[in-house]
Write a protein that holds these residues in place. Sequence first.
Motif, PDB file in Angstrom:
ATOM      1  N   THR A 110       0.842  -1.192   0.000  1.00  0.00           N
ATOM      2  CA  THR A 110       0.000   0.000   0.000  1.00  0.00           C
ATOM      3  C   THR A 110       0.879   1.245   0.000  1.00  0.00           C
ATOM      4  OG1 THR A 110      -0.095  -0.043   2.429  1.00  0.00           O
ATOM      5  CG2 THR A 110      -1.890  -1.135   1.235  1.00  0.00           C
ATOM      6  N   THR A 111       0.251   2.386  -0.270  1.00  0.00           N
ATOM      7  CA  THR A 111       1.018   3.636  -0.348  1.00  0.00           C
ATOM      8  C   THR A 111       0.409   4.769   0.467  1.00  0.00           C
ATOM      9  OG1 THR A 111      -0.207   4.327  -2.324  1.00  0.00           O
ATOM     10  CG2 THR A 111       1.828   3.073  -2.678  1.00  0.00           C
ATOM     11  N   GLY A 112      -0.734   4.572   1.083  1.00  0.00           N
ATOM     12  CA  GLY A 112      -1.435   5.670   1.758  1.00  0.00           C
ATOM     13  C   GLY A 112      -0.654   6.270   2.912  1.00  0.00           C
ATOM     14  N   ASP A 113      -0.829   7.569   3.115  1.00  0.00           N
ATOM     15  CA  ASP A 113      -0.240   8.233   4.278  1.00  0.00           C
ATOM     16  C   ASP A 113      -0.897   7.756   5.568  1.00  0.00           C
ATOM     17  OD1 ASP A 113       1.345  10.032   2.612  1.00  0.00           O
ATOM     18  OD2 ASP A 113      -0.563  11.015   2.160  1.00  0.00           O
ATOM     19  N   ILE A 114      -2.162   7.382   5.472  1.00  0.00           N
ATOM     20  CA  ILE A 114      -2.916   6.814   6.586  1.00  0.00           C
ATOM     21  C   ILE A 114      -3.286   5.390   6.208  1.00  0.00           C
ATOM     22  CG2 ILE A 114      -5.085   6.939   7.894  1.00  0.00           C
ATOM     23  CD1 ILE A 114      -5.002  10.007   7.376  1.00  0.00           C
ATOM     24  N   VAL A 115      -3.007   4.437   7.097  1.00  0.00           N
ATOM     25  CA  VAL A 115      -3.335   3.034   6.849  1.00  0.00           C
ATOM     26  C   VAL A 115      -4.402   2.623   7.855  1.00  0.00           C
ATOM     27  CG1 VAL A 115      -2.467   0.680   6.665  1.00  0.00           C
ATOM     28  CG2 VAL A 115      -0.982   2.603   6.050  1.00  0.00           C
ATOM     29  N   GLN A 130      -1.948  10.326  16.038  1.00  0.00           N
ATOM     30  CA  GLN A 130      -1.240   9.448  15.107  1.00  0.00           C
ATOM     31  C   GLN A 130      -1.800   8.032  15.048  1.00  0.00           C
ATOM     32  OE1 GLN A 130       3.015   9.682  14.703  1.00  0.00           O
ATOM     33  NE2 GLN A 130       3.147  11.328  16.191  1.00  0.00           N
ATOM     34  N   PHE A 131      -2.600   7.633  16.039  1.00  0.00           N
ATOM     35  CA  PHE A 131      -3.047   6.229  16.137  1.00  0.00           C
ATOM     36  C   PHE A 131      -4.461   6.265  16.709  1.00  0.00           C
ATOM     37  CE2 PHE A 131      -1.370   1.774  16.851  1.00  0.00           C
ATOM     38  CZ  PHE A 131      -2.529   1.227  17.331  1.00  0.00           C
ATOM     39  N   VAL A 132      -5.430   5.687  15.991  1.00  0.00           N
ATOM     40  CA  VAL A 132      -6.837   5.740  16.418  1.00  0.00           C
ATOM     41  C   VAL A 132      -7.429   4.334  16.400  1.00  0.00           C
ATOM     42  CG1 VAL A 132      -9.109   6.746  16.027  1.00  0.00           C
ATOM     43  CG2 VAL A 132      -7.057   8.045  15.403  1.00  0.00           C
ATOM     44  N   GLY A 157      -9.616  -5.166  15.954  1.00  0.00           N
ATOM     45  CA  GLY A 157      -8.883  -5.211  14.699  1.00  0.00           C
ATOM     46  C   GLY A 157      -9.104  -4.024  13.794  1.00  0.00           C
ATOM     47  N   GLU A 158      -9.860  -3.025  14.253  1.00  0.00           N
ATOM     48  CA  GLU A 158     -10.133  -1.848  13.436  1.00  0.00           C
ATOM     49  C   GLU A 158      -9.396  -0.651  14.025  1.00  0.00           C
ATOM     50  OE1 GLU A 158     -12.227  -4.991  12.605  1.00  0.00           O
ATOM     51  OE2 GLU A 158     -12.748  -4.011  14.490  1.00  0.00           O
ATOM     52  N   TYR A 159      -8.388  -0.183  13.333  1.00  0.00           N
ATOM     53  CA  TYR A 159      -7.629   0.984  13.770  1.00  0.00           C
ATOM     54  C   TYR A 159      -6.943   1.616  12.578  1.00  0.00           C
ATOM     55  CZ  TYR A 159      -4.198  -2.866  14.210  1.00  0.00           C
ATOM     56  OH  TYR A 159      -3.431  -3.988  14.003  1.00  0.00           O
ATOM     57  N   ALA A 160      -6.695   2.915  12.688  1.00  0.00           N
ATOM     58  CA  ALA A 160      -6.052   3.674  11.621  1.00  0.00           C
ATOM     59  C   ALA A 160      -4.824   4.370  12.206  1.00  0.00           C
ATOM     60  CB  ALA A 160      -7.016   4.699  11.027  1.00  0.00           C
ATOM     61  N   VAL A 161      -3.740   4.367  11.435  1.00  0.00           N
ATOM     62  CA  VAL A 161      -2.459   4.858  11.934  1.00  0.00           C
ATOM     63  C   VAL A 161      -1.744   5.609  10.817  1.00  0.00           C
ATOM     64  CG1 VAL A 161      -0.371   4.229  13.209  1.00  0.00           C
ATOM     65  CG2 VAL A 161      -2.344   2.687  13.247  1.00  0.00           C
ATOM     66  N   ARG A 162      -1.053   6.655  11.181  1.00  0.00           N
ATOM     67  CA  ARG A 162      -0.214   7.324  10.193  1.00  0.00           C
ATOM     68  C   ARG A 162       0.930   6.387   9.793  1.00  0.00           C
ATOM     69  NH1 ARG A 162      -2.101  12.460  10.038  1.00  0.00           N
ATOM     70  NH2 ARG A 162      -2.914  13.306  11.999  1.00  0.00           N
ATOM     71  N   ARG A 163       1.178   6.302   8.494  1.00  0.00           N
ATOM     72  CA  ARG A 163       2.247   5.430   8.020  1.00  0.00           C
ATOM     73  C   ARG A 163       3.584   5.797   8.673  1.00  0.00           C
ATOM     74  NH1 ARG A 163       3.264   2.066   3.634  1.00  0.00           N
ATOM     75  NH2 ARG A 163       1.123   2.408   2.932  1.00  0.00           N
TER      76      ARG A 163
END
Length: 328
Positions: free
Chosen positions: A123-128, A157-159, A202-208
């Motif tokens: 992947t390439t997203g700034d947010i994963v 940075q981490f949600v 298992g659901e979270y979003a983080v800055r790359r």
Amino acid sequence: MPEVLEEVERWLADRSWPAADRPLGRLLERKRASGATVSVVLPALDEEATVGAIVEVIRRDLIEGLPFPLVDELVVVDSGSSDRTAEVAAKAGARVVHRDSILPRLPAVPGKGEVLWRSLLATTGDIVCFVDADLRDFSSAFVSGIVGPLLTEPDVQFVKAMYDRPLGDAPGQGGRVTELVARPLLNLHWPRLAGFVQPLGGEYAVRRSLLERLPFPVGYGVELGLLVDALHTVGLDALAQVDVGVRLHRHQDGQALGRMAAAIYRTAQLRLSRGHSPGHRRGYPQVRPALTQFERGPEGFVARTYAVDTEERPPMLEIEEYAIRRVA
């Protein structure tokens, strides 16, 4: 530790939000202004019954029919399914990548954390944004809700997602390993993380830029490991959680939960040995990395011993292929 309790209470007030706080229109405005890109990753193993519907909802609500997409990449990483997971996901509109095709020079090992780690190269997203592939009655708020703070709050940075987890008809009883293992560990050793409602979700979003600096336990300990290491790396105020409602998914049997619990305990113990907890010095006593369980057979109880995940992948920044791609 009254000062820690006060810090957790303050964090809960400042860094816990309902998904409705950030409407989709606002997120699109912030995304356009920031230029950030978003990748959604679904790790999948034999999830043909649910993965297609999840992909369809994300495509319908967050990619198609919008002035521009909230989600730029939607990737299903298949970790060796024996069913039609890959076919169903591709037909629904996801890009499907097989785990073994990512970083082929390094043989893959079984485990969810292994798949998540490799997904950084796919992947390439700034947010994963990670989403489990076994969810039922899926809502796109699971994605937009946890991506939202990363678009609107520069310091976050981490949600993690938080939600109710019913077990059958019993509300709030689905997180058995969380309540019996993870929550006591966090409260005892990392009390600043005591405010997380679903630390193993298992659901979270983080800055790359953060994810690529963290080691990944290869198995079920990955969620706890990432959370503890994120606290150690960027501090509590860079972490947040968002209420997305109710999470419905299939539940494991008791013995599978026991193996998950052992992996999570082992992950915590490794971090204690590195001094990643206040009050603990390096050299915390090691534990046996195996779990013996019992099943009744025709002649009585039979012992079965399972290895507990001990391997961890290094931060992705240390992988040559990733570093070359990042420079390019």
